[in-house]
Enzyme design. Structure first.
Site, PDB file in Angstrom:
ATOM      1  N   PRO A   1      -6.866   7.708  -4.418  1.00  0.00           N
ATOM      2  CA  PRO A   1      -8.266   7.302  -4.529  1.00  0.00           C
ATOM      3  C   PRO A   1      -8.878   7.012  -3.153  1.00  0.00           C
ATOM      4  O   PRO A   1      -8.223   6.485  -2.262  1.00  0.00           O
ATOM      5  CB  PRO A   1      -8.202   6.029  -5.374  1.00  0.00           C
ATOM      6  CG  PRO A   1      -6.898   6.100  -6.101  1.00  0.00           C
ATOM      7  CD  PRO A   1      -5.959   6.808  -5.166  1.00  0.00           C
TER       8      PRO A   1
ATOM      9  N   VAL B   1       0.860   9.511  -6.138  1.00  0.00           N
ATOM     10  CA  VAL B   1       0.977  10.949  -5.827  1.00  0.00           C
ATOM     11  C   VAL B   1       2.257  11.490  -6.458  1.00  0.00           C
ATOM     12  O   VAL B   1       3.356  11.286  -5.938  1.00  0.00           O
ATOM     13  CB  VAL B   1       0.981  11.192  -4.308  1.00  0.00           C
ATOM     14  CG1 VAL B   1       1.094  12.685  -4.011  1.00  0.00           C
ATOM     15  CG2 VAL B   1      -0.276  10.621  -3.666  1.00  0.00           C
TER      16      VAL B   1
ATOM     17  N   ASP C   1      -3.808 -14.227  -3.240  1.00  0.00           N
ATOM     18  CA  ASP C   1      -4.581 -15.166  -4.061  1.00  0.00           C
ATOM     19  C   ASP C   1      -5.677 -14.382  -4.777  1.00  0.00           C
ATOM     20  O   ASP C   1      -5.678 -13.145  -4.762  1.00  0.00           O
ATOM     21  CB  ASP C   1      -5.163 -16.303  -3.204  1.00  0.00           C
ATOM     22  CG  ASP C   1      -5.965 -15.790  -2.014  1.00  0.00           C
ATOM     23  OD1 ASP C   1      -6.560 -14.682  -2.113  1.00  0.00           O
ATOM     24  OD2 ASP C   1      -6.007 -16.478  -0.976  1.00  0.00           O
TER      25      ASP C   1
ATOM     26  N   SER D   1       8.403  10.294  -2.198  1.00  0.00           N
ATOM     27  CA  SER D   1       7.917  11.454  -1.452  1.00  0.00           C
ATOM     28  C   SER D   1       7.086  11.048  -0.239  1.00  0.00           C
ATOM     29  O   SER D   1       7.041  11.784   0.759  1.00  0.00           O
ATOM     30  CB  SER D   1       7.109  12.379  -2.365  1.00  0.00           C
ATOM     31  OG  SER D   1       6.017  11.689  -2.950  1.00  0.00           O
TER      32      SER D   1
ATOM     33  N   ARG E   1       0.829  -1.208   0.000  1.00  0.00           N
ATOM     34  CA  ARG E   1       0.000   0.000   0.000  1.00  0.00           C
ATOM     35  C   ARG E   1       0.862   1.256   0.000  1.00  0.00           C
ATOM     36  O   ARG E   1       0.554   2.239  -0.684  1.00  0.00           O
ATOM     37  CB  ARG E   1      -0.910  -0.019   1.226  1.00  0.00           C
ATOM     38  CG  ARG E   1      -1.877   1.150   1.315  1.00  0.00           C
ATOM     39  CD  ARG E   1      -2.945   0.870   2.361  1.00  0.00           C
ATOM     40  NE  ARG E   1      -3.869   1.987   2.486  1.00  0.00           N
ATOM     41  CZ  ARG E   1      -3.844   2.881   3.481  1.00  0.00           C
ATOM     42  NH1 ARG E   1      -2.925   2.769   4.437  1.00  0.00           N
ATOM     43  NH2 ARG E   1      -4.715   3.861   3.535  1.00  0.00           N
TER      44      ARG E   1
ATOM     45  N   HIS F   1      -5.835  -5.703  -2.716  1.00  0.00           N
ATOM     46  CA  HIS F   1      -6.633  -5.840  -1.497  1.00  0.00           C
ATOM     47  C   HIS F   1      -6.873  -7.301  -1.138  1.00  0.00           C
ATOM     48  O   HIS F   1      -7.635  -7.579  -0.206  1.00  0.00           O
ATOM     49  CB  HIS F   1      -7.970  -5.103  -1.650  1.00  0.00           C
ATOM     50  CG  HIS F   1      -7.840  -3.617  -1.599  1.00  0.00           C
ATOM     51  ND1 HIS F   1      -8.837  -2.745  -1.990  1.00  0.00           N
ATOM     52  CD2 HIS F   1      -6.814  -2.823  -1.184  1.00  0.00           C
ATOM     53  CE1 HIS F   1      -8.432  -1.496  -1.833  1.00  0.00           C
ATOM     54  NE2 HIS F   1      -7.210  -1.520  -1.352  1.00  0.00           N
TER      55      HIS F   1
ATOM     56  N   ASN G   1      -3.382   9.046   4.648  1.00  0.00           N
ATOM     57  CA  ASN G   1      -2.209   8.324   5.160  1.00  0.00           C
ATOM     58  C   ASN G   1      -2.060   8.381   6.677  1.00  0.00           C
ATOM     59  O   ASN G   1      -1.500   7.463   7.279  1.00  0.00           O
ATOM     60  CB  ASN G   1      -0.933   8.898   4.533  1.00  0.00           C
ATOM     61  CG  ASN G   1      -0.855   8.672   3.038  1.00  0.00           C
ATOM     62  OD1 ASN G   1      -1.406   7.710   2.518  1.00  0.00           O
ATOM     63  ND2 ASN G   1      -0.178   9.571   2.339  1.00  0.00           N
TER      64      ASN G   1
ATOM     65  N   GLU H   1       3.255  14.146   2.716  1.00  0.00           N
ATOM     66  CA  GLU H   1       2.166  13.201   2.478  1.00  0.00           C
ATOM     67  C   GLU H   1       1.865  12.306   3.680  1.00  0.00           C
ATOM     68  O   GLU H   1       0.758  11.784   3.804  1.00  0.00           O
ATOM     69  CB  GLU H   1       2.516  12.330   1.267  1.00  0.00           C
ATOM     70  CG  GLU H   1       2.689  13.121  -0.011  1.00  0.00           C
ATOM     71  CD  GLU H   1       3.390  12.333  -1.111  1.00  0.00           C
ATOM     72  OE1 GLU H   1       3.269  11.088  -1.115  1.00  0.00           O
ATOM     73  OE2 GLU H   1       4.060  12.945  -1.943  1.00  0.00           O
TER      74      GLU H   1
ATOM     75  N   HIS I   1       0.715   4.302  -2.659  1.00  0.00           N
ATOM     76  CA  HIS I   1       0.464   5.687  -2.245  1.00  0.00           C
ATOM     77  C   HIS I   1       1.626   6.608  -2.625  1.00  0.00           C
ATOM     78  O   HIS I   1       1.426   7.806  -2.794  1.00  0.00           O
ATOM     79  CB  HIS I   1       0.198   5.751  -0.740  1.00  0.00           C
ATOM     80  CG  HIS I   1      -1.200   5.365  -0.372  1.00  0.00           C
ATOM     81  ND1 HIS I   1      -1.916   5.972   0.642  1.00  0.00           N
ATOM     82  CD2 HIS I   1      -2.026   4.419  -0.887  1.00  0.00           C
ATOM     83  CE1 HIS I   1      -3.119   5.426   0.723  1.00  0.00           C
ATOM     84  NE2 HIS I   1      -3.206   4.472  -0.193  1.00  0.00           N
TER      85      HIS I   1
END
Length: 315
Positions: free
Chosen positions: A152, A59, A242, A65, A51, A182, A83, A77, A55
């Site tokens: 998003p 950006v 998976d 960054s 993740r 996810h 975040n 950020e 992120h």
């Protein structure tokens, strides 16, 4: 040589999976060991590193960054709402950087470290392996506003999320494939709680959510502010890479609104069905989309710098 081992860029930029072979040959081993150690201590860390890489790249490009601490000159950020109290794993990247500075000082960028760490996190969770094009350099600033505007949101429409991807040179297939990340990890209750109790201001749960899933989630995330930071798994195999994520979507058991929206649009629904039926196809396409993601907005050549510490710009 495979197509993603030497990836051409506009304006003559180029990354190369062999970029550090001579200058820092211990790089792959150092990254792999540190990520392995982090996952052994905390199995959630695989999702966290993946993740964080996303992120960073979404950006203003993959230039590290997201790792920068706030300074007098900019609010970065890390503490932007998407975040803050959410991104984790910064210490893993810092540990890798410390080891690398011992073996090959001022050589490997933090942006490359984060990209490699995300790949190792996927591999160690049972996912695909891929050659990572390298040679990114680190940015020298960060923007809280850019993080707010460009990351998003789980309650945004598929159209808005897709627009954020396409603005980075990605496409609708990448939206579906990278959302499959996810398959790993958890989400805090506040990111989906309105589906459980007050969907679209109706005072009722989301009618599309599977009833047994709804009951289970309501027990994990009661309708109290104190429960907002409780965690729920993004799919039923939260530590294993998976295709269960897609199977859940087919059966209206996706956790986030932005995930479940993928089966409501005919263009994305067809891909969801394909990945639900073929873990191999998902793994193959995920690897390709991760290479595309890692190519977004990179700095190469003399642009940027090689930070000595990932949390701060060189003085």
């Amino acid at each position: 040589m495979l197509w993603f081992e030497r990836y051409p860029f506009p304006y003559g930029q180029q990354l190369d999976s062999n970029f550090y072979d001579r200058t820092c040959p211990h790089l792959p081993m150092i990254v792999k060991y540190n990520v392995w150690a982090a996952l052994k201590n905390d199995t959630r860390m695989a999702a966290s590193l993946l993740r964080m890489h996303f992120h960073d790249c979404i950006v203003d490009g993959c230039e590290g960054s997201v790792l920068l601490d706030d300074t007098q000159d900019f609010r970065g950020e890390k503490n932007a709402p998407p975040n803050r109290n959410s991104l984790r794993g910064f210490e893993v990247i810092d540990n890798i950087k410390t080891d690398l500075e011992r073996f090959c000082p001022s050589t490997v960028s933090c942006a490359d470290i984060l990209t490699l760490a995300a790949r190792e996190a996927v591999v160690l969770s049972g996912g695909p392996n891929w050659n990572v094009p390298l040679g990114r350099r680190d940015g020298t600033t960060a923007s809280e506003k850019a993080a707010i505007d460009q990351i998003p949101s789980p309650i945004e429409s598929l159209q808005k999320i897709t627009a954020k991807f396409t603005s980075k040179g990605l496409d609708i297939k990448d939206v579906v494939v990278l959302s499959g990340g996810h398959t790993l990890g958890y989400a805090q209750c506040f990111t989906f709680k309105r589906r459980l109790f007050n969907f679209d201001g109706s005072g009722n749960p989301d009618p599309t959510l599977d009833s047994s899933v709804l009951t289970n989630l309501q027990s994990m995330c009661p309708n109290k502010d104190a429960a907002n930071s409780n965690l729920a798994p993004l799919d039923s195999s939260a530590y294993r890479f998976d295709n269960v994520y897609y199977t859940n979507l087919v059966y209206n058991a996706g956790l986030l609104e932005s995930d479940q929206a993928l089966v409501k649009d005919p263009n994305t629904a067809a891909m969801v069905n394909s990945y639900s039926g073929s873990p191999f196809l998902f793994s193959q396409d995920f690897a390709a989309s991760m290479v595309k993601l890692g190519n977004v907005g990179v700095l190469t050549g003399q642009k940027g710098q090689i930070r000595k510490r990932c949390g701060s710009v060189n003085s």
